[in-house]
Scaffold this motif. Structure first.
Motif, PDB file in Angstrom:
ATOM      1  N   PHE A  50       0.827  -1.203   0.000  1.00  0.00           N
ATOM      2  CA  PHE A  50       0.000   0.000   0.000  1.00  0.00           C
ATOM      3  C   PHE A  50       0.865   1.259   0.000  1.00  0.00           C
ATOM      4  O   PHE A  50       0.668   2.165  -0.809  1.00  0.00           O
ATOM      5  CB  PHE A  50      -0.927   0.000   1.221  1.00  0.00           C
ATOM      6  N   GLY A  51       1.851   1.309   0.882  1.00  0.00           N
ATOM      7  CA  GLY A  51       2.714   2.492   0.977  1.00  0.00           C
ATOM      8  C   GLY A  51       3.519   2.736  -0.285  1.00  0.00           C
ATOM      9  O   GLY A  51       3.606   3.867  -0.775  1.00  0.00           O
ATOM     10  N   PHE A  52       4.111   1.673  -0.821  1.00  0.00           N
ATOM     11  CA  PHE A  52       4.900   1.834  -2.039  1.00  0.00           C
ATOM     12  C   PHE A  52       4.023   2.193  -3.232  1.00  0.00           C
ATOM     13  O   PHE A  52       4.439   2.947  -4.101  1.00  0.00           O
ATOM     14  CB  PHE A  52       5.732   0.583  -2.323  1.00  0.00           C
ATOM     15  N   ASN A  53       2.812   1.664  -3.249  1.00  0.00           N
ATOM     16  CA  ASN A  53       1.884   2.035  -4.316  1.00  0.00           C
ATOM     17  C   ASN A  53       1.614   3.533  -4.273  1.00  0.00           C
ATOM     18  O   ASN A  53       1.606   4.202  -5.305  1.00  0.00           O
ATOM     19  CB  ASN A  53       0.583   1.245  -4.157  1.00  0.00           C
ATOM     20  N   TRP A 127      -2.574 -12.142  -3.614  1.00  0.00           N
ATOM     21  CA  TRP A 127      -3.189 -10.848  -3.381  1.00  0.00           C
ATOM     22  C   TRP A 127      -2.870  -9.926  -4.542  1.00  0.00           C
ATOM     23  O   TRP A 127      -1.907 -10.146  -5.271  1.00  0.00           O
ATOM     24  CB  TRP A 127      -2.714 -10.217  -2.076  1.00  0.00           C
ATOM     25  N   THR A 128      -3.703  -8.917  -4.711  1.00  0.00           N
ATOM     26  CA  THR A 128      -3.463  -7.907  -5.729  1.00  0.00           C
ATOM     27  C   THR A 128      -4.217  -6.639  -5.374  1.00  0.00           C
ATOM     28  O   THR A 128      -5.161  -6.656  -4.600  1.00  0.00           O
ATOM     29  CB  THR A 128      -3.857  -8.394  -7.132  1.00  0.00           C
ATOM     30  N   SER A 129      -3.759  -5.558  -5.975  1.00  0.00           N
ATOM     31  CA  SER A 129      -4.416  -4.266  -5.848  1.00  0.00           C
ATOM     32  C   SER A 129      -4.275  -3.572  -7.188  1.00  0.00           C
ATOM     33  O   SER A 129      -3.186  -3.535  -7.755  1.00  0.00           O
ATOM     34  CB  SER A 129      -3.754  -3.442  -4.738  1.00  0.00           C
ATOM     35  N   LYS A 130      -5.392  -3.041  -7.720  1.00  0.00           N
ATOM     36  CA  LYS A 130      -5.349  -2.464  -9.057  1.00  0.00           C
ATOM     37  C   LYS A 130      -6.199  -1.207  -9.123  1.00  0.00           C
ATOM     38  O   LYS A 130      -7.335  -1.193  -8.681  1.00  0.00           O
ATOM     39  CB  LYS A 130      -5.867  -3.474 -10.079  1.00  0.00           C
ATOM     40  N   LYS A 131      -5.623  -0.178  -9.717  1.00  0.00           N
ATOM     41  CA  LYS A 131      -6.373   1.052  -9.950  1.00  0.00           C
ATOM     42  C   LYS A 131      -7.197   0.863 -11.219  1.00  0.00           C
ATOM     43  O   LYS A 131      -6.698   0.395 -12.234  1.00  0.00           O
ATOM     44  CB  LYS A 131      -5.430   2.233 -10.120  1.00  0.00           C
ATOM     45  N   GLN A 132      -8.466   1.228 -11.155  1.00  0.00           N
ATOM     46  CA  GLN A 132      -9.368   1.052 -12.286  1.00  0.00           C
ATOM     47  C   GLN A 132      -9.103   2.075 -13.377  1.00  0.00           C
ATOM     48  O   GLN A 132      -8.680   3.192 -13.111  1.00  0.00           O
ATOM     49  CB  GLN A 132     -10.823   1.145 -11.828  1.00  0.00           C
TER      50      GLN A 132
END
Length: 153
Positions: A50-53, A127-132
């Motif tokens: 989260f922080g690095f993103n 896990w993953t996190s993606k900006k739409q």
């Protein structure tokens, strides 16, 4: 940073960094070098993702506020070198998934971020996190679920 005080989190989940926060850094290459040198940690340390993103969004024109956020992450890293990703033996083959979305989470482009994590028993396995790519309000929770389902299958 060797005498820095310990921190419990790398970045506040309520931090809303923007392109226009603070003054422009005189030596932005230092900012880029520190981020580049620590990118490998994101693969094994989920709490750093989260922080690095957040700070990677400002590689082209970092400011003093972004630099302060990088220093906070470094303070956190300094005091958690003995932590790691714990995988425990488990007899449970239950797979569970959790998804989330953050509508209008970025103050600069107002796009949402969807993410998910998948567990096998008690162990985190994906896990993953993606900006739409599009700005939408009505479907953002469904998008998070739609991204998690193929990985779960």
């Amino acid at each position: 940073m060797s005498d820095s005080k310990p921190l419990n989190t790398p970045i506040s989940s309520r931090s809303s960094l923007s392109l226009h926060d603070g003054d422009t850094l005189p030596k932005p290459f230092l900012y880029r070098n520190i981020i580049g040198a620590h990118q490998y940690l994101v693969l094994t340390r989920l709490e750093l993702a989260f922080g690095f993103n957040r700070v990677c969004k400002f590689m082209q024109s970092p400011t003093t506020t972004h630099w302060s956020t990088i220093k906070r992450i470094l303070h956190y890293l300094r005091h958690i070198s003995h932590h790691g990703l714990l995988i425990r033996p488990t007899y449970s083959l239950d797979i569970s998934a959790f998804s989330n979305s953050d509508w209008d989470g970025c103050p600069d482009d107002h796009r949402s971020t969807t993410d998910y994590c998948i567990f096998l028993g008690d162990n985190l396995i994906s896990w993953t996190s993606k900006k739409q790519q599009v700005i939408t309000r009505t479907e953002f929770e469904y998008r998070a679920l739609a991204h998690a389902t193929p990985e779960l299958i």
